[in-house]
Motif scaffolding. Structure first.
Motif, PDB file in Angstrom:
ATOM      1  N   VAL A   1       0.872  -6.776  -5.952  1.00 52.38           N
ATOM      2  CA  VAL A   1      -0.020  -5.673  -6.274  1.00 52.38           C
ATOM      3  C   VAL A   1       0.533  -4.433  -5.582  1.00 52.38           C
ATOM      4  N   GLY A   2       0.811  -3.398  -6.364  1.00 52.06           N
ATOM      5  CA  GLY A   2       1.236  -2.126  -5.809  1.00 52.06           C
ATOM      6  C   GLY A   2       0.080  -1.143  -5.856  1.00 52.06           C
ATOM      7  N   CYS A   3      -0.307  -0.604  -4.692  1.00 51.77           N
ATOM      8  CA  CYS A   3      -1.440   0.318  -4.599  1.00 51.77           C
ATOM      9  C   CYS A   3      -0.935   1.733  -4.316  1.00 51.77           C
ATOM     10  N   GLU A   4      -1.496   2.700  -5.008  1.00 56.13           N
ATOM     11  CA  GLU A   4      -1.103   4.090  -4.815  1.00 56.13           C
ATOM     12  C   GLU A   4      -2.289   4.986  -5.159  1.00 56.13           C
ATOM     13  N   VAL A   5      -2.512   6.015  -4.349  1.00 53.84           N
ATOM     14  CA  VAL A   5      -3.597   6.962  -4.601  1.00 53.84           C
ATOM     15  C   VAL A   5      -3.238   7.909  -5.735  1.00 53.84           C
TER      16      VAL A   5
ATOM     17  N   THR B   1      -1.743   9.550  -9.076  1.00 52.53           N
ATOM     18  CA  THR B   1      -1.379   9.147 -10.427  1.00 52.53           C
ATOM     19  C   THR B   1       0.088   9.446 -10.712  1.00 52.53           C
ATOM     20  N   GLU B   2       0.626  10.535 -10.130  1.00 54.92           N
ATOM     21  CA  GLU B   2       2.043  10.849 -10.339  1.00 54.92           C
ATOM     22  C   GLU B   2       2.935   9.727  -9.798  1.00 54.92           C
ATOM     23  N   GLY B   3       2.551   9.169  -8.652  1.00 52.23           N
ATOM     24  CA  GLY B   3       3.310   8.056  -8.104  1.00 52.23           C
ATOM     25  C   GLY B   3       3.242   6.838  -8.994  1.00 52.23           C
ATOM     26  N   LEU B   4       2.061   6.534  -9.528  1.00 46.18           N
ATOM     27  CA  LEU B   4       1.910   5.384 -10.406  1.00 46.18           C
ATOM     28  C   LEU B   4       2.722   5.545 -11.682  1.00 46.18           C
ATOM     29  N   VAL B   5       2.798   6.766 -12.192  1.00 47.36           N
ATOM     30  CA  VAL B   5       3.612   7.012 -13.387  1.00 47.36           C
ATOM     31  C   VAL B   5       5.080   6.716 -13.109  1.00 47.36           C
ATOM     32  N   GLU B   6       5.588   7.235 -11.979  1.00 46.20           N
ATOM     33  CA  GLU B   6       6.984   6.983 -11.627  1.00 46.20           C
ATOM     34  C   GLU B   6       7.220   5.501 -11.340  1.00 46.20           C
ATOM     35  N   ALA B   7       6.258   4.851 -10.696  1.00 49.20           N
ATOM     36  CA  ALA B   7       6.390   3.419 -10.427  1.00 49.20           C
ATOM     37  C   ALA B   7       6.460   2.642 -11.733  1.00 49.20           C
ATOM     38  N   GLY B   8       5.601   3.007 -12.693  1.00 50.83           N
ATOM     39  CA  GLY B   8       5.623   2.326 -13.984  1.00 50.83           C
ATOM     40  C   GLY B   8       6.957   2.480 -14.688  1.00 50.83           C
TER      41      GLY B   8
ATOM     42  N   ASP C   1       6.198  -8.573 -15.761  1.00 48.05           N
ATOM     43  CA  ASP C   1       4.952  -8.135 -16.387  1.00 48.05           C
ATOM     44  C   ASP C   1       3.784  -9.050 -16.046  1.00 48.05           C
ATOM     45  N   GLU C   2       4.072 -10.330 -15.897  1.00 51.62           N
ATOM     46  CA  GLU C   2       3.014 -11.301 -15.656  1.00 51.62           C
ATOM     47  C   GLU C   2       2.634 -11.412 -14.180  1.00 51.62           C
ATOM     48  N   ARG C   3       3.468 -10.946 -13.286  1.00 48.00           N
ATOM     49  CA  ARG C   3       3.209 -11.191 -11.867  1.00 48.00           C
ATOM     50  C   ARG C   3       3.061  -9.922 -11.037  1.00 48.00           C
ATOM     51  N   LEU C   4       2.929  -8.772 -11.678  1.00 47.95           N
ATOM     52  CA  LEU C   4       2.793  -7.523 -10.925  1.00 47.95           C
ATOM     53  C   LEU C   4       1.724  -6.644 -11.543  1.00 47.95           C
ATOM     54  N   SER C   5       0.897  -6.042 -10.673  1.00 53.21           N
ATOM     55  CA  SER C   5      -0.123  -5.087 -11.100  1.00 53.21           C
ATOM     56  C   SER C   5       0.005  -3.816 -10.279  1.00 53.21           C
ATOM     57  N   LEU C   6      -0.225  -2.674 -10.911  1.00 52.14           N
ATOM     58  CA  LEU C   6      -0.285  -1.388 -10.227  1.00 52.14           C
ATOM     59  C   LEU C   6      -1.725  -0.891 -10.272  1.00 52.14           C
ATOM     60  N   LEU C   7      -2.268  -0.554  -9.094  1.00 53.53           N
ATOM     61  CA  LEU C   7      -3.660  -0.137  -9.003  1.00 53.53           C
ATOM     62  C   LEU C   7      -3.771   1.186  -8.258  1.00 53.53           C
TER      63      LEU C   7
ATOM     64  N   LEU D   1       0.840  -1.187   0.000  1.00 52.03           N
ATOM     65  CA  LEU D   1       0.000   0.000   0.000  1.00 52.03           C
ATOM     66  C   LEU D   1       0.879   1.241   0.000  1.00 52.03           C
ATOM     67  N   GLY D   2       0.538   2.208  -0.861  1.00 48.66           N
ATOM     68  CA  GLY D   2       1.342   3.422  -0.954  1.00 48.66           C
ATOM     69  C   GLY D   2       2.693   3.148  -1.568  1.00 48.66           C
ATOM     70  N   CYS D   3       2.712   2.458  -2.690  1.00 45.01           N
ATOM     71  CA  CYS D   3       3.982   2.012  -3.280  1.00 45.01           C
ATOM     72  C   CYS D   3       4.804   3.148  -3.850  1.00 45.01           C
ATOM     73  N   GLY D   4       4.201   4.334  -4.016  1.00 42.67           N
ATOM     74  CA  GLY D   4       4.970   5.490  -4.470  1.00 42.67           C
ATOM     75  C   GLY D   4       5.676   5.240  -5.791  1.00 42.67           C
ATOM     76  N   THR D   5       6.983   5.464  -5.812  1.00 37.89           N
ATOM     77  CA  THR D   5       7.769   5.309  -7.034  1.00 37.89           C
ATOM     78  C   THR D   5       8.225   3.870  -7.264  1.00 37.89           C
TER      79      THR D   5
END
Length: 263
Positions: free
Chosen positions: A72-76, A78-85, A97-103, A51-55
């Motif tokens: 599963v990486g959770c982040e509120v 969108t800027e954090g999700l972009v950097e995480a991606g 790619d097959e075993r990780l999701s960002l939500l 939870l709150g995976c940030g970058t």
């Protein structure tokens, strides 16, 4: 809309964090503490939520440490999700790619029930007023025998401009955190502070900050000059040696908790 409704963090800080984290003694050594705790208490976790995976600085390390697990990486924000991606796209972890999701999810409203073996929140709870709700949601998201691993900032007397800028709701006392974690249904197995040997310097720095003007936004991240960074990093490695021997630090700039698997 979900990001706009949350003001506990300065969203623009994520790009600065992504630059600072790989070079900062604090972020690097916190990662090593987390991986040590993971290997010591939850080495067989096959499904992990952060939870709150940030970058994704921690999340990437977790995926390398558990190469067969799903994440599963959770982040509120969108800027954090972009950097995480961006960080995870550059990762060479096997089959990521097959075993990780960002939500994009809020810890106060999680859809999971008995879904994960391990739930993680690293320096996240202090941003959320309803931290007990989040802990309850974490308990519900875990399978039987699942575990929780969290870190939080410690000692209210260390409050500074950096806490204000970071959107902290609190710095925790030991008893407060234990009470809230146990109240969510967990049994606490291990608790320790870290940044303990540097605590006198941290106290002095925070005392000085009360008489100085607030720092410029973004300068709160711990990235001192290279020689100081190296010495501080070596100091935190010494702290971890005590943890490996079974000891715990009673006080420090942050606190790490590893509740055991649920019954």
């Amino acid at each position: 809309m979900l990001a706009d409704e949350n003001d506990q963090f300065v969203a623009e800080a994520f790009s600065r964090l992504a630059e600072v984290e790989p070079h900062s003694f604090w972020f690097r050594e916190r990662n090593q503490n987390i991986l040590w705790a993971l290997g010591r208490y939850f080495p067989d976790s096959s499904s992990v939520c952060e939870l709150g995976c940030g970058t994704a600085f921690v999340l990437e390390a977790l995926t390398r440490f558990l190469p067969d697990a799903t994440f599963v990486g959770c982040e509120v924000f969108t800027e954090g999700l972009v950097e995480a991606g961006r960080r995870l796209e550059a990762s060479t972890a096997t089959g990521l790619d097959e075993r990780l999701s960002l939500l994009q999810l809020d810890g106060r409203n999680l859809p999971f029930e008995e879904h994960f073996d391990l739930f993680c929140a690293f320096d996240v709870l202090e941003h959320i007023e309803e931290d007990e709700v989040v802990l309850g949601n974490a308990h519900r998201a875990l399978r039987p025998r699942g575990g929780l691993l969290i870190t939080v900032p410690q000692h209210p007397f260390l409050w500074s401009h950096e806490d204000d800028y970071s959107g902290h709701q609190r710095r925790y006392r030991r008893k407060e955190l234990v009470t809230k974690v146990e109240g969510a249904g967990f049994e606490v197995l291990r608790v320790s502070s870290f940044v303990s040997l540097l605590l006198p310097l941290l106290i002095a720095q925070r005392a000085w900050s009360r008489f100085s003007k607030p720092p410029e936004p973004g300068t709160y991240a711990l990235r001192p000059a290279a020689p100081v960074n190296a010495v501080f990093g070596a100091t935190l490695k010494m702290e971890r040696a005590l943890l490996r021997l079974g000891g715990s630090w009673p006080a420090g700039g942050a606190r790490q908790r590893a509740p055991p698997p649920r019954g």
